[in-house]
Design a protein around this motif. Structure first.
Motif, mmCIF file in Angstrom:
data_model
loop_
_atom_site.group_PDB
_atom_site.id
_atom_site.type_symbol
_atom_site.label_atom_id
_atom_site.label_comp_id
_atom_site.label_asym_id
_atom_site.label_seq_id
_atom_site.Cartn_x
_atom_site.Cartn_y
_atom_site.Cartn_z
ATOM 1 N N LEU A 22 0.829 -1.213 0.000
ATOM 2 C CA LEU A 22 0.000 0.000 0.000
ATOM 3 C C LEU A 22 0.863 1.261 0.000
ATOM 4 N N THR A 23 1.956 1.226 0.739
ATOM 5 C CA THR A 23 2.861 2.378 0.784
ATOM 6 C C THR A 23 3.524 2.595 -0.569
ATOM 7 N N GLU A 26 1.031 4.109 -2.848
ATOM 8 C CA GLU A 26 0.742 5.505 -2.487
ATOM 9 C C GLU A 26 1.817 6.453 -2.999
ATOM 10 N N LEU A 32 1.092 13.388 -1.931
ATOM 11 C CA LEU A 32 0.630 12.369 -0.994
ATOM 12 C C LEU A 32 -0.834 12.614 -0.668
ATOM 13 N N SER A 33 -1.648 11.575 -0.810
ATOM 14 C CA SER A 33 -3.066 11.699 -0.488
ATOM 15 C C SER A 33 -3.258 11.527 1.023
ATOM 16 N N TRP A 35 -4.497 9.064 2.411
ATOM 17 C CA TRP A 35 -4.174 7.688 2.778
ATOM 18 C C TRP A 35 -2.788 7.612 3.411
ATOM 19 N N ALA A 36 -1.917 8.538 3.067
ATOM 20 C CA ALA A 36 -0.562 8.535 3.638
ATOM 21 C C ALA A 36 -0.604 8.692 5.154
ATOM 22 N N LEU A 39 -1.500 5.329 6.549
ATOM 23 C CA LEU A 39 -0.338 4.450 6.427
ATOM 24 C C LEU A 39 0.735 4.798 7.455
ATOM 25 N N THR A 135 -3.465 12.891 -9.287
ATOM 26 C CA THR A 135 -3.718 12.898 -7.848
ATOM 27 C C THR A 135 -4.560 14.122 -7.554
ATOM 28 N N THR A 138 -4.846 16.101 -2.083
ATOM 29 C CA THR A 138 -3.675 15.711 -1.316
ATOM 30 C C THR A 138 -3.638 16.453 0.003
#
Length: 175
Positions: A22-23, A26, A32-33, A35-36, A39, A135, A138
């Motif tokens: 996943l990282t 990403e 970076l969204s 989700w970062a 994570l 993207t 972010t």
């Protein structure tokens, strides 16, 4: 206790492997969204779990070779992220598709779709090339993508551009 700790190594290894995948996904796009953040919290929990397992193994002198697999996965992920390998690899696999699409864009705004391994939310014609929004939301409230401009540096009035490779630029909108 020895058996219980060893039984945790396999699920821990699978969890680290999933977090690694996943990282790497990403960080394979510019920006970076949100989700970062999730994570990052996951990696913090995994680091604490690993520390607990290692301290427990040292105290009880109960090392197992499998305990080093998740550590190697963690270090490998950090190294790949540090050298931007996921971004460069995904882009390299997508470059010919992106370039083909960039050369064929005819209107100011074109439809979204998959171009290589990137989902482009928006494709726009710019003077001398095209740009792809990959993207959209972010952590810095900007949108990121790629711009293809083989004949000139893109106009900074149309967004922020940073040279990536060859005729390609990382395009930032909204900062």
């Amino acid at each position: 206790m020895h058996l219980a700790r060893n039984s945790l190594v396999l699920p821990f290894t699978w969890t680290v492997g999933l977090a690694s995948l996943l990282t790497l996904f990403e960080v394979s796009t510019p920006g970076l969204s949100y989700w970062a953040l999730a994570l990052a919290l996951c990696w913090l929990a995994l680091a604490i779990w690993l520390a607990w397992m290692l301290v427990s193994a040292v105290r009880k002198r109960a090392w197992t070779p499998g305990m080093f697999v998740p550590l190697a996965l963690m270090l490998g992920t950090v190294l790949l992220v540090k050298v931007d390998a996921p971004l460069h690899a995904r882009f390299a696999l997508s470059e010919s598709s992106l370039e083909h699409r960039a050369r064929s864009v005819r209107s100011d705004f074109d439809s979204d779709g998959w171009w290589g391994l990137y989902w482009a939310h928006r494709v726009e014609k710019i003077p001398g090339g095209a740009r792809f929004l990959v993207t959209s939301l972010t952590m810095d409230w900007a949108s990121y993508g790629f711009a293809y401009s083989p004949d000139r540096v893109p106009d900074p009035d149309e967004g922020s551009y940073e040279h990536f490779k060859g005729p390609w630029y990382i395009w930032t909108e909204g900062v």
